[in-house]
Design an enzyme around this catalytic site. Sequence first.
Site, mmCIF file in Angstrom:
data_model
loop_
_atom_site.group_PDB
_atom_site.id
_atom_site.type_symbol
_atom_site.label_atom_id
_atom_site.label_comp_id
_atom_site.label_asym_id
_atom_site.label_seq_id
_atom_site.Cartn_x
_atom_site.Cartn_y
_atom_site.Cartn_z
ATOM 1 C CG ASP A 53 -1.411 -1.236 1.673
ATOM 2 O OD1 ASP A 53 -1.531 -2.122 0.796
ATOM 3 O OD2 ASP A 53 -2.356 -1.100 2.817
ATOM 4 C CD GLU A 233 -7.122 -5.226 4.213
ATOM 5 O OE1 GLU A 233 -6.478 -5.964 4.912
ATOM 6 O OE2 GLU A 233 -6.619 -5.090 2.681
#
Length: 439
Positions: A53, A233
């Site tokens: 990420d 998430e």
Amino acid sequence: MFLLVACAKKQDSQQVSQDAAAAQTETSPTASGFKETHRPQFHFSPAKMWMNDPNGMVYHKGEYHLFYQHYPDSTVWGPMHWGHAVSKDMIHWEHLPIALYPDSLGWIFSGSAVVDVNNTSGLGSKENPPMVAIFTYHSDPKAKRKDFQTQGMAYSTDNGRTWTKYKENPVLPNPGIADFRDPKVSWHEASKQWVMILAVADHVELYGSKNLKNWSKLSEFGKTHGAHGGVWECPDLFPLPIDGKQKWVLLLSINPGGIHGGSATQYFIGNFDGKKFTSDNPPKTTLWLDYGKDNYAGVTWSNIPAADGRRLFLGWMSNWQYANQVPTSPWRSAMTLPRELSLRKTGAGLRVVSQPVKELASIRGESKEIPGQTIEGRVTISEGVAFTVATSEVQLEFDSIRQGQDVGIELSNEQGQRVLIGYNAVKKFLCRPHAIRQK
Ligand code: FRU
């Protein structure tokens, strides 16, 4: 039909490599100078080892900061650190040393960063406001406890070059929920507070703070809304203008349960009153940011100056289904191109649309126009197309498409590998390759 091919300026694509290569001598030398097989030339990738990420994206003193989930000892996921790079245009990146290392409280999972302009945290000064990173600490889940994810904080007073962990971490303890992570923090001017949006298993929770250190719960959203095929998430919450008004967009990544399997990012459009987010869409509606498989955990940059005013987004260009197997070395994974997000009215209601940032136009080089022609079935265009597809932009224009037909372009190489990009003119949608192949 009209085809315009623009190749990247030679020196610019090298520039990307050189910036990266020069910085690598400090932290992670690679012999190839960013020219390895499959090494993206415009998409951000780490010099070496694992990345997932994007984290802590924030603009400060003329620099776009990009931190990212990073495991410096392997090309597969492992103990997470925050890697770091800076750019003046979101295209040419300078790689910097690792910003955050794991410590006794855990690995450093995803999170965000802000410039604390008014020094509400007291961690800098009014003259030199601190950059503050808020992230998830992930400690040992094997201990059979559920409270192994907490939120921690670190700060920098030298433009993000060095970071100090806050001595009273964690700033937000865990209430006994295993998935409790990925804080995205922003300043909410109307309620004069910091707002944190956090992914909590199957919903998001909002927390408020006056100083980034003490947080209290404001509300929850999502248990009955959107897609729930996997864990929630990496949320983000921000306003976007439409027709002189403001709507709030909530981005939310989900894994698995994405539209085409594995990971994907959905969103909600609604309102936020400083306490609660309410969605305008019926609970069962799911809106996807992308229909492709490789855009995950994306969030937007903080502290973009009002004079610029854009909402700038970057995602991880991979999918947990295969992220650990992608055949690249000595690094693994890349980011999407940076995009500008906006709202558009459609027949089906408001939608979030994304466009590559305008800065990308600055690296267009030579272009070549291929004259229009009538296409029945397939036409092979190879003559005069001496360009490297991987560093080119192709613009296709079709001026009349027979009713009910799909059109598209296939890119192929000498090894017989092919990518087919189709377009359905009725639905105004990019379509799946087999839809064309069957014709
Ligand atoms: C999303 C994610 C986050 C987590 C991080 C760990 O891809 O699973 O929820 O913070 O990756 O690397």
